[in-house]
Design a protein around this motif. Structure first.
Motif, PDB file in Angstrom:
ATOM      1  N   THR A   6      13.236  -3.888  -2.985  1.00 16.67           N
ATOM      2  CA  THR A   6      12.074  -2.869  -2.363  1.00 16.67           C
ATOM      3  C   THR A   6      10.987  -3.106  -3.485  1.00 16.67           C
ATOM      4  O   THR A   6      10.995  -3.008  -4.542  1.00 16.67           O
ATOM      5  N   THR A   7       9.801  -3.774  -3.110  1.00 14.76           N
ATOM      6  CA  THR A   7       8.702  -3.548  -3.737  1.00 14.76           C
ATOM      7  C   THR A   7       7.627  -2.894  -3.693  1.00 14.76           C
ATOM      8  O   THR A   7       7.090  -2.486  -2.546  1.00 14.76           O
ATOM      9  N   ILE A   8       7.287  -2.110  -4.522  1.00 13.55           N
ATOM     10  CA  ILE A   8       6.163  -1.119  -4.787  1.00 13.55           C
ATOM     11  C   ILE A   8       5.248  -1.431  -5.689  1.00 13.55           C
ATOM     12  O   ILE A   8       5.204  -1.711  -6.991  1.00 13.55           O
ATOM     13  N   THR A   9       4.010  -1.380  -5.148  1.00 12.96           N
ATOM     14  CA  THR A   9       2.778  -1.742  -5.752  1.00 12.96           C
ATOM     15  C   THR A   9       1.821  -0.541  -5.824  1.00 12.96           C
ATOM     16  O   THR A   9       1.275  -0.035  -4.783  1.00 12.96           O
ATOM     17  N   ALA A  10       1.282  -0.301  -7.214  1.00 12.98           N
ATOM     18  CA  ALA A  10       0.361   0.956  -7.153  1.00 12.98           C
ATOM     19  C   ALA A  10      -0.773   0.495  -8.176  1.00 12.98           C
ATOM     20  O   ALA A  10      -0.435   0.444  -9.574  1.00 12.98           O
ATOM     21  N   ILE A  17      -0.871   2.962  -2.647  1.00 13.18           N
ATOM     22  CA  ILE A  17       0.479   2.327  -2.878  1.00 13.18           C
ATOM     23  C   ILE A  17       1.122   1.550  -1.668  1.00 13.18           C
ATOM     24  O   ILE A  17       0.648   1.937  -0.657  1.00 13.18           O
ATOM     25  N   VAL A  19       4.346  -0.400  -0.157  1.00 13.55           N
ATOM     26  CA  VAL A  19       5.772  -0.571  -0.256  1.00 13.55           C
ATOM     27  C   VAL A  19       6.262  -1.602   0.831  1.00 13.55           C
ATOM     28  O   VAL A  19       5.843  -1.558   1.841  1.00 13.55           O
ATOM     29  N   VAL A 136       3.305   9.343  -8.321  1.00 10.31           N
ATOM     30  CA  VAL A 136       4.224   8.518  -8.967  1.00 10.31           C
ATOM     31  C   VAL A 136       4.809   9.178 -10.248  1.00 10.31           C
ATOM     32  O   VAL A 136       6.191   8.895 -10.557  1.00 10.31           O
ATOM     33  N   GLU A 141       8.626   6.884  -6.789  1.00 14.57           N
ATOM     34  CA  GLU A 141       9.450   5.413  -6.903  1.00 14.57           C
ATOM     35  C   GLU A 141      10.877   5.424  -6.853  1.00 14.57           C
ATOM     36  O   GLU A 141      11.315   4.766  -5.806  1.00 14.57           O
ATOM     37  N   TYR A 142      11.364   6.175  -7.541  1.00  9.82           N
ATOM     38  CA  TYR A 142      12.921   6.494  -7.252  1.00  9.82           C
ATOM     39  C   TYR A 142      13.245   7.053  -5.827  1.00  9.82           C
ATOM     40  O   TYR A 142      14.159   6.455  -5.334  1.00  9.82           O
ATOM     41  N   ARG A 145      12.742   4.049  -3.387  1.00  7.58           N
ATOM     42  CA  ARG A 145      13.951   3.032  -3.619  1.00  7.58           C
ATOM     43  C   ARG A 145      15.006   3.623  -2.989  1.00  7.58           C
ATOM     44  O   ARG A 145      15.816   2.713  -2.145  1.00  7.58           O
TER      45      ARG A 145
END
Length: 160
Positions: A6-10, A17, A19, A136, A141-142, A145
Motif C-alpha cells: 500500500t503506497t501512501i503519499t502525503a 493524501i 493511497v 496523519v 496511515e496505520y 495499511r
C-alpha cells in the motif's frame, strides 16, 4: 494472499493524501467487497478495533456512518455522503471523523483494471494542511495499511 504494498503519499504543505494498492481481484469483486455493508465491517479499520456499520447506503445521495470501538470501549465514529457511484469504477464521497466536526474531507476512489487485477486509488482532500497533518498524527496511515491488508485477505477468502 496478495502481498501488494500500500503506497501512501502525503505531500508536505498540501492538504492531500493519495493511497494506491493493487489487489488480486476484478474491479467488480473489489467494488463489491468495498461497498457491501456486511463485508465492510470485516475489513474497515485496524484489526484491534471492532467495526459497526450503522448506515451504508452506497448510491448518489446515500449516507454512511460507522463506528470503530477499542477494547476499552472508546469509540471513533465516521460519517459522510456518497456523491458519485459508478458501479465497479468510482466512488466520490465526503468523509468526516465525528471527533473533529466540520473538518469534512472529499474522497475519490477509483477501481482500475490492471494486467494482474485491479488498482484501488484514493485521493483525499482535507480542508487544510493542519487537518491533514492531524489525521496523519492520529495514526491514519496505520489504519489504512491494516484495512487494506484485511481487504486483500477478505477478497482472497471470498474467492476460495
Amino acid at each position: 494472499m496478495s502481498t501488494n504494498p500500500t503506497t501512501i503519499t502525503a505531500p508536505a504543505g498540501l492538504p492531500f493524501i493519495e493511497v494506491t494498492r493493487d489487489f488480486d481481484a476484478t474491479p467488480a469483486q473489489l467494488f463489491r467487497v468495498a461497498t457491501d455493508p456486511d463485508l465492510v465491517t470485516q475489513w474497515l479499520g485496524p484489526r484491534d478495533l471492532e467495526a459497526e456499520v450503522v448506515e451504508y447506503d452506497v448510491r448518489p445521495g446515500g449516507r454512511y456512518r460507522y463506528i470503530h470501538r477499542a477494547a476499552d470501549g472508546t469509540e471513533y465514529a465516521f460519517r459522510g455522503v456518497f456523491h458519485t457511484v459508478e458501479q465497479d469504477a468510482l466512488v466520490i464521497q465526503t468523509f468526516e471523523w465525528e471527533g473533529a466536526p466540520g473538518e469534512v474531507c472529499l474522497e475519490r476512489a477509483s477501481y482500475t483494471k490492471t494486467d494482474t487485477g485491479v488498482r484501488l486509488h484514493t485521493q483525499t482532500v482535507f480542508p487544510s494542511v493542519e487537518s491533514r497533518d492531524a489525521a496523519v498524527e492520529q495514526g491514519m496511515e496505520y489504519g489504512i495499511r491494516d484495512s487494506y491488508d484485511r481487504l486483500a485477505e477478505l477478497i482472497s477468502k471470498e474467492q476460495s
